[in-house]
Design an enzyme around this catalytic site. Structure first.
Site, PDB file in Angstrom:
ATOM      1  N   ARG A  45       0.770  -1.165   0.146  1.00  0.00           N
ATOM      2  CA  ARG A  45       0.039   0.013  -0.066  1.00  0.00           C
ATOM      3  C   ARG A  45       0.815   1.232  -0.024  1.00  0.00           C
ATOM      4  O   ARG A  45       2.083   1.105   0.007  1.00  0.00           O
ATOM      5  CB  ARG A  45      -0.808  -0.112   1.027  1.00  0.00           C
ATOM      6  CG  ARG A  45      -0.723  -0.701   2.576  1.00  0.00           C
ATOM      7  CD  ARG A  45       0.497  -0.200   3.034  1.00  0.00           C
ATOM      8  NE  ARG A  45       0.184   1.359   3.432  1.00  0.00           N
ATOM      9  CZ  ARG A  45       1.369   2.336   3.340  1.00  0.00           C
ATOM     10  NH1 ARG A  45       2.559   1.626   3.576  1.00  0.00           N
ATOM     11  NH2 ARG A  45       1.074   3.479   3.793  1.00  0.00           N
ATOM     12  N   ALA A  47       0.708   5.165  -2.053  1.00  0.00           N
ATOM     13  CA  ALA A  47       0.572   5.519  -3.350  1.00  0.00           C
ATOM     14  C   ALA A  47       1.783   5.173  -4.437  1.00  0.00           C
ATOM     15  O   ALA A  47       1.499   4.296  -5.450  1.00  0.00           O
ATOM     16  CB  ALA A  47       0.262   7.110  -3.576  1.00  0.00           C
ATOM     17  N   ARG A  86      -7.404  -0.258  -6.757  1.00  0.00           N
ATOM     18  CA  ARG A  86      -7.872   0.872  -5.683  1.00  0.00           C
ATOM     19  C   ARG A  86      -7.989   2.429  -6.381  1.00  0.00           C
ATOM     20  O   ARG A  86      -7.410   2.440  -7.468  1.00  0.00           O
ATOM     21  CB  ARG A  86      -6.640   1.211  -4.744  1.00  0.00           C
ATOM     22  CG  ARG A  86      -6.601  -0.145  -3.783  1.00  0.00           C
ATOM     23  CD  ARG A  86      -5.550   0.086  -2.775  1.00  0.00           C
ATOM     24  NE  ARG A  86      -6.175   0.987  -1.604  1.00  0.00           N
ATOM     25  CZ  ARG A  86      -5.655   1.451  -0.583  1.00  0.00           C
ATOM     26  NH1 ARG A  86      -4.132   1.454  -0.552  1.00  0.00           N
ATOM     27  NH2 ARG A  86      -6.120   2.076   0.206  1.00  0.00           N
ATOM     28  N   ASP A 234      -1.675  10.897  -1.863  1.00  0.00           N
ATOM     29  CA  ASP A 234      -2.293  10.047  -2.980  1.00  0.00           C
ATOM     30  C   ASP A 234      -2.695  10.759  -4.063  1.00  0.00           C
ATOM     31  O   ASP A 234      -2.713   9.924  -5.162  1.00  0.00           O
ATOM     32  CB  ASP A 234      -3.475   9.194  -2.181  1.00  0.00           C
ATOM     33  CG  ASP A 234      -3.110   8.291  -1.189  1.00  0.00           C
ATOM     34  OD1 ASP A 234      -2.862   8.685   0.108  1.00  0.00           O
ATOM     35  OD2 ASP A 234      -2.620   7.115  -1.529  1.00  0.00           O
ATOM     36  N   ASN A 244      -5.202  12.509   0.991  1.00  0.00           N
ATOM     37  CA  ASN A 244      -4.388  11.448   1.742  1.00  0.00           C
ATOM     38  C   ASN A 244      -5.302  10.892   2.680  1.00  0.00           C
ATOM     39  O   ASN A 244      -6.465  10.901   2.857  1.00  0.00           O
ATOM     40  CB  ASN A 244      -3.334  12.445   2.374  1.00  0.00           C
ATOM     41  CG  ASN A 244      -1.983  11.504   3.040  1.00  0.00           C
ATOM     42  OD1 ASN A 244      -1.533  10.759   2.456  1.00  0.00           O
ATOM     43  ND2 ASN A 244      -1.898  11.834   4.237  1.00  0.00           N
ATOM     44  N   LYS A 245      -4.446   9.871   3.587  1.00  0.00           N
ATOM     45  CA  LYS A 245      -5.158   9.132   4.597  1.00  0.00           C
ATOM     46  C   LYS A 245      -6.197   9.872   5.500  1.00  0.00           C
ATOM     47  O   LYS A 245      -5.880  11.060   5.671  1.00  0.00           O
ATOM     48  CB  LYS A 245      -4.268   8.405   5.252  1.00  0.00           C
ATOM     49  CG  LYS A 245      -4.360   7.515   6.535  1.00  0.00           C
ATOM     50  CD  LYS A 245      -5.328   6.298   5.834  1.00  0.00           C
ATOM     51  CE  LYS A 245      -4.927   5.795   4.942  1.00  0.00           C
ATOM     52  NZ  LYS A 245      -5.770   4.790   3.808  1.00  0.00           N
TER      53      LYS A 245
HETATM   54  O1  MRU Z   1      -4.335   3.057   2.264  1.00  0.00           O
HETATM   55  P1  MRU Z   1      -3.000   3.390   2.118  1.00  0.00           P
HETATM   56  O2  MRU Z   1      -2.041   2.855   3.234  1.00  0.00           O
HETATM   57  O3  MRU Z   1      -2.498   2.943   0.695  1.00  0.00           O
HETATM   58  O4  MRU Z   1      -2.840   4.905   2.108  1.00  0.00           O
HETATM   59  C1  MRU Z   1      -1.445   5.413   2.218  1.00  0.00           C
HETATM   60  C2  MRU Z   1      -1.344   7.018   2.310  1.00  0.00           C
HETATM   61  O5  MRU Z   1      -2.489   7.605   2.445  1.00  0.00           O
HETATM   62  C3  MRU Z   1      -0.019   7.579   2.122  1.00  0.00           C
HETATM   63  O6  MRU Z   1      -0.099   8.904   3.022  1.00  0.00           O
HETATM   64  C4  MRU Z   1       0.207   8.129   0.790  1.00  0.00           C
HETATM   65  O7  MRU Z   1      -0.166   6.821  -0.087  1.00  0.00           O
HETATM   66  C5  MRU Z   1       1.559   8.644   0.560  1.00  0.00           C
HETATM   67  S1  MRU Z   1       2.684   7.323   0.465  1.00  0.00           S
HETATM   68  C6  MRU Z   1       4.121   8.014   0.297  1.00  0.00           C
END
Ligand code: MRU
Length: 342
Positions: A45, A47, A86, A234, A244-245
């Site tokens: 997981r 991005a 995704r 993301d 983002n998350k």
């Molecule tokens: O659901 P995930 O774990 O894929 O979400 C990841 C994030 O939100 C990260 O902050 C984002 O992908 C940046 S990773 C360099």
């Protein structure tokens, strides 16, 4: 360097992030379907990492094609499957589109040549991502004062990329320059990427880290215990709106209230130059059991309705600066975020 994903003997090997930090377990994937499921189920997981996985997934499918098959039809089947894994991270689609362009440009050379060319493109995507993270780190560390306490959310580290990380890349670069920094890692409910992955990475690198729950940030900011916030992304729209998350937006609002800088670190492959604002960024809704359970254990009534958006969108106006491999871009972003930037 942390082992996120690798191509080995015609197969894709990745650390199964669902088991970290308790177990370091590696999966060897042999089919496109296995890679697609690994992305959907969060084996891998983050991005940039899912972009790299998708590129290797396509390569894997093509490697196993036999002479005489309809290459175009098969390629398009693999492509569609990976495309649907995704919805939010731009890097997934960026990597697939890049691989498709290379496929189309070399398709006429025949299957053996196409196999080689796609493998070398996927490898290039992986290698470039690592170099990009190092550059983000070099630029971004200038924003980190000596003695800073840095809050980060989710995991934007080596495990979310080819290695090194974006937000954690900036932290690693500041630490490497002997700045005396401390990191606060949000646990990041419900999937706990902060508690499980960010903590694991920082402890391995001996960077001082303290774990907090997601609802503690406001209090700690009010007490002056946080110097700045840095997160990954993301998908970023042209006005700086950033997916983002889930929980990132709340932190940005809190940071504004407390006049604390809020930074986003991301490669250009995360930018969606087709979107003028973040309004149309698709936000993934994940399985409700991720919220109802901690591990395999229910922590609520199993039938309770649940919301589980995996991301939120932070308005660009709340982001003090975005750090990319080409440098630091300060707000306002209008007119600055173009594919030809700077
Ligand atoms: O659901 P995930 O774990 O894929 O979400 C990841 C994030 O939100 C990260 O902050 C984002 O992908 C940046 S990773 C360099």
């Amino acid at each position: 360097m942390l082992p996120t994903i690798a191509w080995k003997n015609g197969m894709v090997v990745m650390v199964d992030q669902r088991f970290l930090p308790l177990k370091e377990k590696y999966l060897t994937l042999k089919t496109v379907e296995q890679v697609a499921r690994a992305i959907e189920n969060m084996v891998i997981r983050g991005a940039p990492a899912i972009g790299i996985a998708a590129a290797y997934g396509l390569t894997l499918g093509v490697q196993h094609l036999r002479p005489g098959v309809d290459i175009d039809k098969e390629f398009s089947r693999f492509y569609q499957r990976l495309w649907q894994t995704r919805p939010t991270a731009r890097n997934l689609f960026w990597a697939l589109e890049r691989m498709k362009k290379v496929f189309e440009a070399n398709r006429s050379q025949g299957l053996p040549a196409v196999k080689k060319i796609l493998l070398s493109e996927a490898r290039a995507i992986e290698k470039e991502d690592l170099e990009i993270n190092k550059k983000i780190g070099q630029y971004g560390q200038k924003l980190i004062p000596d003695g800073a306490t840095i809050l980060t959310h989710c995991n934007a580290g080596a495990l979310a990329t080819a290695g090194y990380g974006t937000a954690l890349g900036v932290i690693r670069a500041a630490f490497a320059r002997k700045k005396k920094i401390k990191v606060l890692a949000d646990e990041t409910r419900p999937f706990l990427q902060g508690a499980r992955l960010t903590v694991w990475e920082l402890v391995r690198d001996r960077i001082p880290v303290t774990l907090i729950t997601d609802n503690m940030a406001g209090w700690l900011m009010q007490r002056g215990e946080i110097s700045l916030v840095i997160v990954g992304a993301d998908r970023i729209a042209r006005n700086g709106d950033t997916a983002n998350k889930i929980g990132t937006y709340s932190l940005a609002v809190l940071a504004k209230e407390h006049r604390i800088p809020f930074y986003v670190a991301a490669p250009l492959s995360t930018f969606d130059f087709n979107l003028s604002t973040g309004k149309n960024i698709p936000v993934e809704e994940r399985n409700p059991d991720e919220v109802r359970k901690a591990g395999h254990q229910f922590i609520t009534l199993p039938e309770v309705p649940v919301k589980n958006p995996a991301f939120d969108i932070t308005p660009g106006r709340l982001i003090s600066a975005i750090i990319t491999e080409r440098g630091i871009i300060e707000k306002p972003y209008a007119g600055k975020l173009r594919s030809s930037y700077p």
